[in-house]
Scaffold this active site. Structure first.
Site, PDB file in Angstrom:
ATOM      1  N   LEU A  83      40.727 113.032  76.957  1.00 46.12           N
ATOM      2  CA  LEU A  83      40.762 113.935  78.095  1.00 46.12           C
ATOM      3  C   LEU A  83      40.400 113.097  79.320  1.00 46.12           C
ATOM      4  CD1 LEU A  83      38.824 117.092  76.765  1.00 46.12           C
ATOM      5  CD2 LEU A  83      41.304 116.825  76.990  1.00 46.12           C
ATOM      6  N   ASP A  84      41.098 113.300  80.408  1.00 48.53           N
ATOM      7  CA  ASP A  84      40.780 112.561  81.628  1.00 48.53           C
ATOM      8  C   ASP A  84      39.353 112.859  82.069  1.00 48.53           C
ATOM      9  OD1 ASP A  84      43.340 111.483  81.764  1.00 48.53           O
ATOM     10  OD2 ASP A  84      44.104 113.180  82.927  1.00 48.53           O
ATOM     11  N   LYS A  85      38.776 111.932  82.788  1.00 40.57           N
ATOM     12  CA  LYS A  85      37.389 112.073  83.230  1.00 40.57           C
ATOM     13  C   LYS A  85      37.115 113.412  83.919  1.00 40.57           C
ATOM     14  CE  LYS A  85      33.847 109.815  86.078  1.00 40.57           C
ATOM     15  NZ  LYS A  85      33.518 108.659  86.947  1.00 40.57           N
TER      16      LYS A  85
END
Length: 242
Positions: A54-56
């Site tokens: 998952l992106d930051k």
């Protein structure tokens, strides 16, 4: 906000990832000290293997394997139609009631040597996103050039897993996600930060479904949004899908 283990057994661990945490260490953001993989390793006392990311700035459900073999078997499911990956997001405008975005995407160029290559040379990869609109709101604020501003709550299912796929696809259909500094619009991002005290990307991995790699039991891992995203949904009277 700290991560939380949602499910754990001898094969895998599923957790809630807060926004702002990296899944694993990266040279792209080498100064970030909030590393989910290390945090969960310390918490459950076992080695963990990344399966997906998952992106930051994205929150929600994520899963890790406790062996390389288990991780590979789950990853194969997540890359096929046997799994379900459901997100919720808030976008600008009234998006269509439902639809499929089938729009190939070039790889995201994170490193200098990648950015030197012209975009036309980067090969586009198949990318498919399904969505349905859950709710809308029209707010009496002139955020942009209109006297009021419209937004949609959207349920999203990923059929492929390209980098920044949801954010790029919703920009492509002219309904950028709120809180996204790269593909969104700063005036609307700032409005949500100031009006609703929600200065984050409004994208959340709500549900992950796949078959347990050893027992075959169908796992349904669900984690509603927390913090200011949860408060925003309550303020706007928006309900999550069941």
């Amino acid at each position: 906000m700290s991560p939380e283990i949602l499910f754990s057994d001898e094969s895998l661990v599923a957790a809630y990832k807060p926004e702002g945490w990296l899944v694993h260490r990266s040279d792209i953001d080498r100064h970030e000290h909030r590393i989910l993989l290390q945090y969960l390793r310390d918490l459950c006392g076992s080695h963990l293997y990344p399966i997906h990311r998952l992106d930051k700035p994205t929150s929600g459900v994520i899963v890790f394997g406790k062996s390389g073999d288990i991780a590979a078997r789950i990853q194969a499911q997540l890359e096929s139609d046997t799994s379900v990956k459901t997100y919720i997001a808030v976008c600008r405008g009234y998006c269509p009631e439902q639809g499929e975005i089938d729009y190939p995407l070039p790889p995201v160029a994170d490193f200098k040597h990648q950015r030197k290559r012209p975009k036309a040379e980067l090969p586009r990869q198949e990318a498919v996103t399904l969505f349905r609109r859950l709710a809308t709101v029209e707010l009496p604020y002139a955020v942009d050039r209109y006297p009021s501003s419209r937004y949609s709550l959207v349920e999203i299912q990923l059929k492929t897993g390209r980098r920044h796929q949801i954010r790029r696809h919703f920009k492509h259909i002219h309904h950028p996600l709120i809180g996204c500094p790269k593909y969104g619009k700063s005036t609307h991002n700032r409005f949500f930060a100031e009006q609703f005290q929600c200065p984050r990307l409004l994208l959340h991995a709500l549900r992950l479904e796949f078959d347990h790699p050893q027992t075959g039991t169908r796992l349904q891992l669900v984690a509603p949004p927390r913090g200011c995203f949860k408060t925003l949904l309550e303020t706007l009277g928006w309900d999550l899908p069941h």
